[in-house]
Structure formats: C-alpha cells, structure tokens
Design an enzyme around this catalytic site. Structure first.
Site, short mmCIF file in Angstrom:
data_model
loop_
_atom_site.label_atom_id
_atom_site.label_comp_id
_atom_site.label_asym_id
_atom_site.label_seq_id
_atom_site.Cartn_x
_atom_site.Cartn_y
_atom_site.Cartn_z
N LYS A 64 0.83 -1.21 0.00
CA LYS A 64 0.00 0.00 0.00
C LYS A 64 0.86 1.26 0.00
CE LYS A 64 -2.15 -0.86 3.93
NZ LYS A 64 -1.48 -2.10 4.36
N ARG B 162 -9.40 1.09 8.89
CA ARG B 162 -9.00 -0.28 9.16
C ARG B 162 -10.09 -1.04 9.93
NH1 ARG B 162 -3.03 0.82 8.93
NH2 ARG B 162 -1.90 -1.13 9.03
N ARG C 4 11.77 -6.27 5.32
CA ARG C 4 11.56 -4.86 4.94
C ARG C 4 12.52 -3.94 5.69
NH1 ARG C 4 5.59 -2.21 5.19
NH2 ARG C 4 5.76 -2.42 7.45
N ARG D 217 11.60 -1.49 11.05
CA ARG D 217 10.53 -1.00 11.92
C ARG D 217 10.37 -1.94 13.11
NH1 ARG D 217 5.17 0.57 8.60
NH2 ARG D 217 4.26 -0.62 10.31
N ARG E 76 -0.27 -8.73 13.75
CA ARG E 76 -0.87 -7.71 12.86
C ARG E 76 -1.73 -8.39 11.79
NH1 ARG E 76 4.44 -4.90 11.07
NH2 ARG E 76 3.15 -3.66 9.66
P1 AMP Z 1 1.15 0.84 9.03
O1 AMP Z 1 2.31 1.76 8.90
O2 AMP Z 1 0.00 1.19 8.15
O3 AMP Z 1 1.55 -0.62 8.92
O4 AMP Z 1 0.60 1.02 10.54
C1 AMP Z 1 1.41 0.72 11.66
C2 AMP Z 1 0.54 0.57 12.89
O5 AMP Z 1 -0.13 1.80 13.17
C3 AMP Z 1 -0.57 -0.47 12.77
O6 AMP Z 1 -0.11 -1.79 13.02
C4 AMP Z 1 -1.52 0.03 13.86
O7 AMP Z 1 -1.05 -0.30 15.14
C5 AMP Z 1 -1.42 1.55 13.71
N1 AMP Z 1 -2.42 2.04 12.73
C6 AMP Z 1 -2.20 2.56 11.51
N2 AMP Z 1 -3.35 2.90 10.90
C7 AMP Z 1 -4.35 2.58 11.78
C8 AMP Z 1 -5.76 2.65 11.73
N3 AMP Z 1 -6.42 3.12 10.65
N4 AMP Z 1 -6.45 2.23 12.83
C9 AMP Z 1 -5.81 1.78 13.93
N5 AMP Z 1 -4.48 1.64 14.02
C10 AMP Z 1 -3.74 2.04 12.96
#
Ligand code: AMP
Length: 211
Positions: free
Chosen positions: A13, A88, A122, A153, A164
C-alpha cells in the site's frame, strides 16, 4: 480523486501510494506514518498510540478517527489524496464517509506466507523514508537511493507481524465486503514484482499506459 488503499500489512500500500501520489499530484496520507511522527515527537497522542503499535494492535478508533478528521482539511494537493491504512475497521469507514468523499477503494491482495517473508525483510530509509527489501539490496545498511541509514521497523519482527495479520483478518478484512457491496472496490493482485503490481493498479484505475 480521493482513494482508499486497503490490504494486509506488507501488501505494498505504502510503496504504491507514494508512487501514484507523485505521479498524479495527490497527497499520500498514511495513518501509520502520522502515528510514527507523533511517537517521535512524544506527544500525548504518540505516547498512547505507541502502546498499541508495538504490540501489533490497532490504535483505538476514537483516537484514529479524530486524527484523520483533523488532518484532511490540511490537504493541498490538487489531485486529491490516497488514504494508506485508513480505514482499518468498519467503525472507521462509517465515520470517514460522514466527513469525506471517497471515489474508489483499492484492495491489495497477497497470501499470508508471502507477507511474513516480505515484512521481516523490509527496511526503511531513515532519511528519505523509502521502503526496500533486504533481498534486493547490495548493502543492507545503506539506502540505494540517497545513502541514508536503513532501519527495521520495531513492529516488523515475526511475532508482531503475525499478530498484525490476525488483527487484519479479524478487524480490517470485513471492509473488503463492505466496499464491494458499496460498488467502490477494485482488487489488485499484489504478489510478484513491484512493477507488475503498479501496472495492475494503473489498470484498475483506468489510467493509460503512456507513462
Ligand atoms: P502501518 O504503517 O499502516 O503498517 O501502521 C502501523 C501501525 O499503526 C498499525 O499496526 C496500527 O497499530 C497503527 N495504525 C495505523 N493505521 C491505523 C488505523 N487506521 N487504525 C488503527 N491503528 C492504525
């Protein structure tokens, strides 16, 4: 054009949102990036979000929705925006449609086994933010684009990645049906080389191949 990019962690994404946003003068809004910026600055929001993110859990809807609602009016890009990683949950989706107009939803699809391999390999550039895969790097510590330091990360370790993924299947995957029923959904097979997925993305968005 305002788009939502939906899909499991590691489905590409962020990579494709960055590229499409540059190409079409759109703004990429990644809720993960917004949270990480708050964490770096150790704001009250960041301190609270960090507890969930490090465990691979979702940050509560209330916090996430308020953050996006406050952010959207700041978008200046003429081509609209791409929401990467938001909504989400169905709760977040319902809230979003009360304060934003969305033209389409792209669902990136990838098997779980590929996701675990991809995420644990990654690496992110601490300088330019670009995402790389260990398998394609000559030097695993330096960004091939800008020479910045490559970092892993904290939530890309195998145990957190598996959590996740569970959370994705339980809380986020229902959005695929939600958006299919609303007629907004376009699916993209995200397995295979990045270029191939990007072509598929352009195809489902009806963009010509004259790049
Ligand atoms: P990402 O960078 O999109 O993988 O997001 C990293 C982490 O941020 C996720 O595993 C969640 O803990 C939190 N996060 C990101 N977007 C959301 C969302 N829309 N709702 C809740 N938690 C989020």
């Amino acid at each position: 054009m305002n788009l939502i990019f939906l899909g499991p962690p590691g489905a590409g994404k962020g990579t494709h949102a960055t590229r499409l946003a540059t190409e079409l003068d759109m703004e990429e809004i990644s809720t993960g990036d917004l949270f990480r910026a708050e964490i770096r600055a150790q704001t009250p929001l960041g301190v609270e979000a960090q507890r969930y993110i490090e465990r691979g859990e979702l940050v509560p809807d209330r916090i996430t929705i308020d953050m996006v609602r406050a952010y959207l009016p700041k978008v200046q890009a003429t081509g609209g925006y791409i929401l990467d990683g938001f909504p989400r949950t169905v709760e977040q989706a319902k809230a979003l449609h009360s304060f934003a107009h969305i033209d389409g939803v792209v669902s990136f699809e990838l098997p779980d086994a590929v996701i675990v391999d991809r995420l644990t390999a990654r690496r992110i550039c601490a300088n330019c933010g670009k995402i790389h895969n260990l398998a394609q790097l000559d030097d695993p510590s330096a960004c091939p684009d800008c020479g910045g330091q490559l970092v892993t990360r904290k939530d890309d370790n195998e145990a957190t990645v598996r959590r996740r993924l569970e959370v994705y299947h339980q809380d986020t995957e229902p959005l695929v049906t939600y958006y299919r029923n609303s007629g907004l959904l376009r699916s993209v097979d995200s397995d295979g080389p990045v270029e191939q997925t990007y072509s598929r993305l352009r195809n489902v968005l009806g963009l010509s191949d004259n790049r």
